[in-house]
Design a protein around this motif. Sequence first.
Motif, short mmCIF file in Angstrom:
data_model
loop_
_atom_site.label_atom_id
_atom_site.label_comp_id
_atom_site.label_asym_id
_atom_site.label_seq_id
_atom_site.Cartn_x
_atom_site.Cartn_y
_atom_site.Cartn_z
N ASN A 102 65.25 17.49 46.06
CA ASN A 102 64.34 18.08 45.18
C ASN A 102 63.98 17.17 43.70
N ASP A 180 67.02 22.34 35.14
CA ASP A 180 66.53 21.39 36.48
C ASP A 180 65.56 23.23 36.90
N GLU A 181 66.40 24.59 36.80
CA GLU A 181 65.40 25.33 36.95
C GLU A 181 63.51 25.61 36.61
N PRO A 182 62.73 25.89 36.79
CA PRO A 182 61.72 25.45 36.73
C PRO A 182 60.82 26.47 35.38
N GLU A 183 61.52 27.74 35.21
CA GLU A 183 61.29 28.26 34.01
C GLU A 183 62.36 29.08 33.16
N GLY B 89 53.01 29.68 36.57
CA GLY B 89 52.06 29.31 36.82
C GLY B 89 52.12 29.63 37.96
N ARG B 223 60.76 37.80 40.21
CA ARG B 223 60.21 36.60 40.17
C ARG B 223 61.77 35.89 39.56
N SER B 225 63.63 32.35 38.29
CA SER B 225 63.76 31.06 38.23
C SER B 225 65.08 30.60 38.78
N VAL B 226 65.56 29.61 39.96
CA VAL B 226 66.44 28.96 39.86
C VAL B 226 66.60 27.70 40.01
N ALA B 227 67.75 26.51 40.07
CA ALA B 227 67.70 25.57 40.79
C ALA B 227 67.11 24.96 42.14
N PRO B 228 66.45 23.92 42.68
CA PRO B 228 65.45 24.07 43.61
C PRO B 228 66.73 23.78 44.96
N VAL B 244 60.22 23.56 43.93
CA VAL B 244 60.33 24.23 42.49
C VAL B 244 60.90 24.89 41.96
N GLY B 245 61.46 26.15 42.96
CA GLY B 245 63.01 26.46 42.72
C GLY B 245 62.99 28.09 41.75
N ILE B 246 61.20 28.65 42.31
CA ILE B 246 60.36 29.89 41.74
C ILE B 246 60.84 30.47 43.05
#
Lengths: 473, 285
Positions: A102, A180-183, B89, B223, B225-228, B244-246
């Motif tokens: 990742n 490390d999560e995106p949002e 995004g 929706r 948001s998690v660690a990828p 990304v992790g979405i």
Amino acid sequence: MNAALVADLTAALSADRVRTGTTELGLYGRDASNFPGSAGVVCFPLTTAEVQAAVVAAVRHGVPFVARGSGTGLAGGATPLDHALVIALTKMDAVLSVDPVNRFAWVEPGVLNLDLTRQVTKYGLHFAPDPSSQQSCSIGGNVANNSGGPHCLSDGVTASHVLAMEVVLSDGSVVVLGGDEPEPAGLDLRGAFVGSEGMFGIATKVCVRLTQNAPAVRTMLMDFETVEAGAQTVSAIIAAGMVPAALEMMDQLCVQAVEAYIHAGLPVDAAAVLLVEVAGLPHGLEADVARIVEIGMAHGAGTVRIAQDEAERALLWKGRKTAFGAIARIKPNYYLHDTVVPRRMLPEVLRQVYAICRRHDLLVMNVFHAGDGNLHPLLVFDKREPGVMERVHAAGEEIVRASVAAGGVLSGEHGIGIEKRDFMPLMFGPADLAAQAAMRAAFDPSGLANPFKVLPSPGACGDVQHVPAGAWV
Amino acid sequence: MDLTEFAAAVGGEGPVTISGLGTRGGPVAGVRCVHAPAGIEWVQADEMIVSCGAGTRVDELVAALAAHHQTVALPAGGTVGGALSVGHGDVRRLGYGPVRDVLLQARYVSAAGELVKAGGPTVKNVSGFDLCRLLVGSRGTLGFLGDVILRTRPLPQTSQWFTCSAGDPFDVFTKLYKPISVLWNGSQLWALLEGHPRDVAEQAAAAGLRAGSGPPALPVGSRRSVAPSTIASLTGDFVAEVGVGIVHHVDPWLRPVGDDRAATLAIAIRDQFDPGRRLNPGLDV
Ligand SMILES: Cc1cc2nc3c(=O)[nH]c(=O)nc-3n(C[C@H](O)[C@H](O)[C@H](O)COP(=O)(O)OP(=O)(O)OC[C@H]3O[C@@H](n4cnc5c(N)ncnc54)[C@H](O)[C@@H]3O)c2cc1C
């Protein structure tokens, strides 16, 4: 020296990592800028808990504290004022974990920029921001200054490559900003912290994004009879819809100094040289190379030298990266400036830079990130010459003003620190500055985290009030 | 409407809310509502920047930029101000980067009714603290965006979706160089590749992808948001953004409790910017 503070620090760290000797205080009393400071104590924590203890001790005694990475900052950011406590992060230099799939890593702040890239090369990855100081500057310093480098043209500066950080705040608490999560939920505190120049807290761990190494790279050198032609080539390349990996320019004086130093066969008669690097997949890359050569020729490029192998590529880059070493052969001292202008204004602002330096009887070389419009006029001088520092500072101020008046900004990568603090009103009005001060007040209500930087004191504003309205953009 | 009129409309007192096209939640109910100025001020294609009112429709902006062979990495629909204030995004985030990287300069109206400028007009800029980053995703609680300068990006020569069946999303993911999007639903994978047509074709072939339509319909239950690194163990009906992790999931989601100190820090920031909580009152960021 504050004996009570030293006693607290010694109890929390260990005696050999709390220093008050004259040599050390002198060494840590400034960064790579020209601004003198004064350190009260220097300490070298090994863990987040020790950073926390140092911050708590400083605040308890009402002493300001300054985070320090490698001290290569050029704006006085790590220069301690008022006998501050310097918290040097150099011993916290471990890469804690790497996720090669990742593509991110958790690192301690003292990890050197180039060391991080070296440690992840085996995964085909690198840390994209590559300041010219990358052999010696730290990730913590990169984060605090939101540093950039030649390859940030296509990949973005540090802010685009930091996902999270663990921070010790001035109230002694430890907080993780981002993740490390995106949002992550809530306000983008991670984004706010990047570029805060040590004034919001001390980063003790950083989660950085890693970038894939390009499958193919082409590096070329083009020379021009005028600086204008080189600058126009830069604009034309971007306008044609290409974003090269790097697009750097050196002017004649600089090329001559570098050539005398490294003997790479650089075109010393040219007024300007462009170093262009394209990276990516092979077909797109070859198409871009062909178009760039065509654009260069259309703007009067004399010769186009395309590196034939890795050794030649390294040599061409060596020319760019050793510019600072090379100029030492001309004069013993230099002052490196850093402003940004719209690319289309490069020819005009460069003309002004030459005129300003001529007027102040100073030697100037330009070696800079042309693709970003990021100017780096390098004033070279001998500080033993009487009155020369006054001329250096006067010329510097005029260069900053000319850049902002051309629709540019105060700094592209070195930050504001002490150096440009009093120029902030050139770009920002009182309400704009108050909003920035509000950010700082929320992060550091004590006001003891690296005070007197970035934000001008109200008294200093009057100095630049006569700036024309057009400079505001 | 110009910025001064917008600032006057927001004023300095009393609760006030702002709305774009209402595609991302709309205004706070029962509160006086204002709208940001709309319209593109200029496109500087050679500088790769564009200036527009925050009320400008994203689709209008994208169409105007297409005439210059450029685009902007904002999710489609709604207004520019709405897209920035929410800060989410779209599925191209892997390649195009997060929304927060798009905003270079903003002029906004503060809780005191004043016009405030954040950031600057150039792509590279470290002059002062990064207030723009703080505004993106703040849902109007720190100030109402009036006009903005955004960075643009060149349109690719080719842009094409591919697909394949995949039990492990990372097999394909690690074979691709800078893909724009990689989506995975547990058994099938979709990838958006852009660039030179021959590079795109060769990449796809090397990774075992075949041309297909995309993106797939995204489940709308939550929706996440998690660690990828955790997406391989997802269950249920979902589409995950690989790298990304979405995660777009049919089931609702309770976000794990975040860092307490970060939450109080966010409150301290709101206390500084809008102590009376008059901007989008009651809205939780
Ligand atoms: C020859 C030369 C070339 C350079 N080239 C470039 C270039 O190409 N691009 C560029 O961007 N810069 C360049 N620089 C400037 C400098 O190297 C960068 O700003 C660098 O990121 C600073 O890192 P450092 O570790 O030396 O930080 P320092 O100088 O030690 O500190 C810089 C700032 O960061 C703060 N800080 C340090 N660590 C932390 C932490 N852990 N938490 C919070 N705050 C912290 C300090 O308080 C200070 O405000 C150059 C400098 C030199 C001398």
